[in-house]
Design a protein around this motif. Sequence first.
Motif, PDB file in Angstrom:
ATOM      1  N   GLU A   1      44.792 -24.014  12.995  1.00  0.00           N
ATOM      2  CA  GLU A   1      44.968 -23.178  11.660  1.00  0.00           C
ATOM      3  C   GLU A   1      44.142 -21.784  11.579  1.00  0.00           C
ATOM      4  OE1 GLU A   1      42.938 -25.744  12.267  1.00  0.00           O
ATOM      5  OE2 GLU A   1      42.083 -26.737  10.154  1.00  0.00           O
TER       6      GLU A   1
ATOM      7  N   VAL B   1      43.796 -18.241  12.820  1.00  0.00           N
ATOM      8  CA  VAL B   1      44.758 -17.202  13.207  1.00  0.00           C
ATOM      9  C   VAL B   1      44.131 -16.262  13.974  1.00  0.00           C
ATOM     10  CG1 VAL B   1      46.244 -15.502  12.251  1.00  0.00           C
ATOM     11  CG2 VAL B   1      45.911 -17.644  11.017  1.00  0.00           C
TER      12      VAL B   1
ATOM     13  N   ILE C   1      42.294 -17.808   8.377  1.00  0.00           N
ATOM     14  CA  ILE C   1      42.909 -19.189   8.304  1.00  0.00           C
ATOM     15  C   ILE C   1      44.153 -19.242   7.590  1.00  0.00           C
ATOM     16  CG2 ILE C   1      42.241 -21.756   7.696  1.00  0.00           C
ATOM     17  CD1 ILE C   1      39.063 -20.379   7.265  1.00  0.00           C
TER      18      ILE C   1
ATOM     19  N   ASN D   1      45.016 -27.862   5.500  1.00  0.00           N
ATOM     20  CA  ASN D   1      44.353 -28.889   4.655  1.00  0.00           C
ATOM     21  C   ASN D   1      42.984 -28.940   5.109  1.00  0.00           C
ATOM     22  OD1 ASN D   1      46.772 -29.573   3.019  1.00  0.00           O
ATOM     23  ND2 ASN D   1      47.439 -30.508   4.825  1.00  0.00           N
TER      24      ASN D   1
ATOM     25  N   ILE E   1      40.346 -27.752   4.804  1.00  0.00           N
ATOM     26  CA  ILE E   1      39.591 -26.590   5.064  1.00  0.00           C
ATOM     27  C   ILE E   1      38.194 -26.625   5.286  1.00  0.00           C
ATOM     28  CG2 ILE E   1      39.064 -24.162   4.820  1.00  0.00           C
ATOM     29  CD1 ILE E   1      41.518 -24.588   6.401  1.00  0.00           C
TER      30      ILE E   1
ATOM     31  N   ARG F   1      37.093 -28.921   7.957  1.00  0.00           N
ATOM     32  CA  ARG F   1      37.321 -28.605   9.387  1.00  0.00           C
ATOM     33  C   ARG F   1      36.440 -27.463   9.523  1.00  0.00           C
ATOM     34  NH1 ARG F   1      41.716 -30.818  12.046  1.00  0.00           N
ATOM     35  NH2 ARG F   1      42.407 -28.890  12.995  1.00  0.00           N
ATOM     36  N   LEU F   2      36.259 -26.561   8.746  1.00  0.00           N
ATOM     37  CA  LEU F   2      35.231 -25.428   8.852  1.00  0.00           C
ATOM     38  C   LEU F   2      33.877 -25.886   9.216  1.00  0.00           C
ATOM     39  CD1 LEU F   2      35.695 -22.769   6.090  1.00  0.00           C
ATOM     40  CD2 LEU F   2      35.650 -22.276   8.626  1.00  0.00           C
TER      41      LEU F   2
ATOM     42  N   GLU G   1      33.097 -28.797  10.609  1.00  0.00           N
ATOM     43  CA  GLU G   1      33.060 -29.257  11.858  1.00  0.00           C
ATOM     44  C   GLU G   1      32.978 -28.135  13.240  1.00  0.00           C
ATOM     45  OE1 GLU G   1      36.008 -33.059  11.089  1.00  0.00           O
ATOM     46  OE2 GLU G   1      36.859 -31.640  12.450  1.00  0.00           O
ATOM     47  N   VAL G   2      33.717 -27.026  12.659  1.00  0.00           N
ATOM     48  CA  VAL G   2      33.839 -25.864  13.722  1.00  0.00           C
ATOM     49  C   VAL G   2      32.600 -25.147  13.928  1.00  0.00           C
ATOM     50  CG1 VAL G   2      34.780 -23.311  13.774  1.00  0.00           C
ATOM     51  CG2 VAL G   2      36.413 -25.409  13.639  1.00  0.00           C
TER      52      VAL G   2
ATOM     53  N   LYS H   1      30.301 -27.798  15.674  1.00  0.00           N
ATOM     54  CA  LYS H   1      30.582 -27.996  17.070  1.00  0.00           C
ATOM     55  C   LYS H   1      30.291 -26.686  18.100  1.00  0.00           C
ATOM     56  CE  LYS H   1      33.931 -31.879  16.289  1.00  0.00           C
ATOM     57  NZ  LYS H   1      35.203 -32.215  16.367  1.00  0.00           N
TER      58      LYS H   1
END
Lengths: 82, 82
Positions: A36, A38, B50, B55, B57, B60-61, B63-64, B67
């Motif tokens: 997701e 970009v 993004i 979904n 977000i 997932r943000l 995690e990013v 990681k």
Amino acid sequence: MTNNKKAIVYVRLKEGVLDPQGVTIHKALSQMGYNEFVSVRTGRFFELEIEANGNDIDKRLDEVCSKLLANPVIESYTVEKH
Amino acid sequence: MTNNKKAIVYVRLKEGVLDPQGVTIHKALSQMGYNEFVSVRTGRFFELEIEANGNDIDKRLDEVCSKLLANPVIESYTVEKH
């Protein structure tokens, strides 16, 4: 005890300047399944603590940015004072 | 055309972790005659674009960040969404 001031300088590449580190991170995100995203652009920031009794702080901060913290040819900077 | 979201992730060294780059910049400032600067701490930031229809977000943000963008052992991060 003096109440020192704080300034944060944000340095980023100018628009149009290629950001290889950002491209690499973007690729890594895709490979990790985070599709997701970009685009990714990277930048640096500097938190400066400044003596409260300094004069001409704005001018001197600007000098410091363009002489030392940023490369004005390819980078722009913004200063946030606290 | 979609209205993509933007998030900025700020990564900085945890308090107490030595910042050699900041120390070097501080020394350079002193040598250049900028003696009003008491300390310098450095950090990085990432501007992420993004897809608007993503979904989860926030999760997932996060995690990013832990990681890929930051090293949670020595660094902390904050996320600013726009």
